[in-house]
Design an enzyme around this catalytic site. Structure first.
Site, PDB file in Angstrom:
ATOM      1  N   GLU A  17       0.845  -1.195   0.000  1.00 26.01           N
ATOM      2  CA  GLU A  17       0.000   0.000   0.000  1.00 26.01           C
ATOM      3  C   GLU A  17       0.884   1.249   0.000  1.00 26.01           C
ATOM      4  OE1 GLU A  17      -0.171   2.170   2.644  1.00 26.01           O
ATOM      5  OE2 GLU A  17       0.952   1.047   4.149  1.00 26.01           O
ATOM      6  N   LYS A  76       8.231  -0.807  -2.753  1.00 23.38           N
ATOM      7  CA  LYS A  76       7.656  -0.138  -1.592  1.00 23.38           C
ATOM      8  C   LYS A  76       8.755   0.533  -0.766  1.00 23.38           C
ATOM      9  CE  LYS A  76       5.018   0.871   1.969  1.00 23.38           C
ATOM     10  NZ  LYS A  76       4.139   2.061   1.944  1.00 23.38           N
ATOM     11  N   CYS A 132       7.045   5.343   9.011  1.00 19.05           N
ATOM     12  CA  CYS A 132       7.272   4.551   7.786  1.00 19.05           C
ATOM     13  C   CYS A 132       8.575   4.861   7.071  1.00 19.05           C
ATOM     14  CB  CYS A 132       6.104   4.751   6.814  1.00 19.05           C
ATOM     15  SG  CYS A 132       4.541   4.061   7.402  1.00 19.05           S
TER      16      CYS A 132
END
Length: 257
Positions: A17, A76, A132
């Site tokens: 995601e 990612k 993140c």
């Protein structure tokens, strides 16, 4: 599954995601791309196709990218690492600007007008935060080192180190601009979340800066963020300072409103 469907052959897909804090719904409904990684096997491709059909209900097919699993997972990490690299790069240039008299905003505007570079993530500041970006950069470092690519790992480690250096440099500049001492003075933090329009304080640059400035023993540190509940802010600060063993905090009053 082994009990209820012992003959089933399962295929794993990688579907990372790319939802950013504060814009998650917008990112979901209008993604730049959707990555679906699968094994190089007919059943893997079929599984990827079924998932692509689900996304195609609202995402243009051209934005649904099929890759192998490694490419999907690595993409990612690299996406966040490249954003972090741009932030650390412009912040490193801001240090040069301060020493030479150049204006970092003018430099950023000049290089951002180059179509090869673009103007996104070229705003100098106190660096990136959140849970993140740093994690993904360090995951890339770990992967590179585990593969024996030590120079590659060190390259990406420097992105994180520059980010931490920028926080310290900012804190030192605050003290220098206030006659090199904060003793008896009141300092104010307007905003504590790591990103605008969120209440997320994870890895917030403000925490490191607060700790450093409290070591200068100001009379009071006043903290305000319209998105954050004062009780949560106070708890997060106390937990962070306890973990850092910041005894100097006891010398200052911390007011959260």
């Amino acid at each position: 599954m082994a009990i209820s469907r012992p003959t089933a052959i399962l295929r794993s897909l990688s579907n990372p995601e790319f939802l950013a804090a504060g814009t998650a719904v917008q990112d979901l409904m209008h993604p730049d791309r959707v990555l679906i990684g699968s094994s190089p096997h007919p059943r893997g491709h079929r599984a990827a196709g079924l998932l692509a059909d689900i996304y195609a209900a609202w995402v243009p097919r051209a934005r649904i990218l099929a890759t192998n699993v490694w490419s999907s997972e690595l993409s990612k990490l690299v996406a966040n690492a490249m954003l972090a690299q741009r932030i650390s790069s412009i912040n490193s240039i801001s240090a040069i600007c301060e020493e030479t008299g150049a204006d970092i905003d003018e430099v950023a505007a000049a290089i951002g007008s180059d179509a090869r570079i673009g103007d996104k993530f070229l705003k100098a500041g106190i660096g990136f935060g959140g849970s993140c970006i740093k994690k993904d950069v360090l995951s890339l470092v770990y992967l590179a080192v585990s593969l024996g690519l030590h120079d590659v790992g060190e390259y990406w480690r420097q992105v994180v180190m520059m980010n931490e250096h920028q926080r310290g440099r900012f804190s030192r500049r605050v003290v220098r601009c206030l006659d090199s001492t904060l003793v008896g003075k009141k300092i104010t933090f307007l905003g504590v979340a790591f990103k605008a329009n969120t209440s997320d304080m994870r890895e917030s640059p403000m925490l490191d800066i607060l700790k450093t400035l409290l070591e200068e023993q100001p009379r009071e540190a006043a903290i305000f963020d319209p998105r954050c509940h004062p009780a949560v802010v106070r708890r997060e600060i106390e937990t962070f300072l306890d973990a850092q063993d910041a005894d100097s905090a006891a010398e200052s009053t911390i007011a959260v409103t």
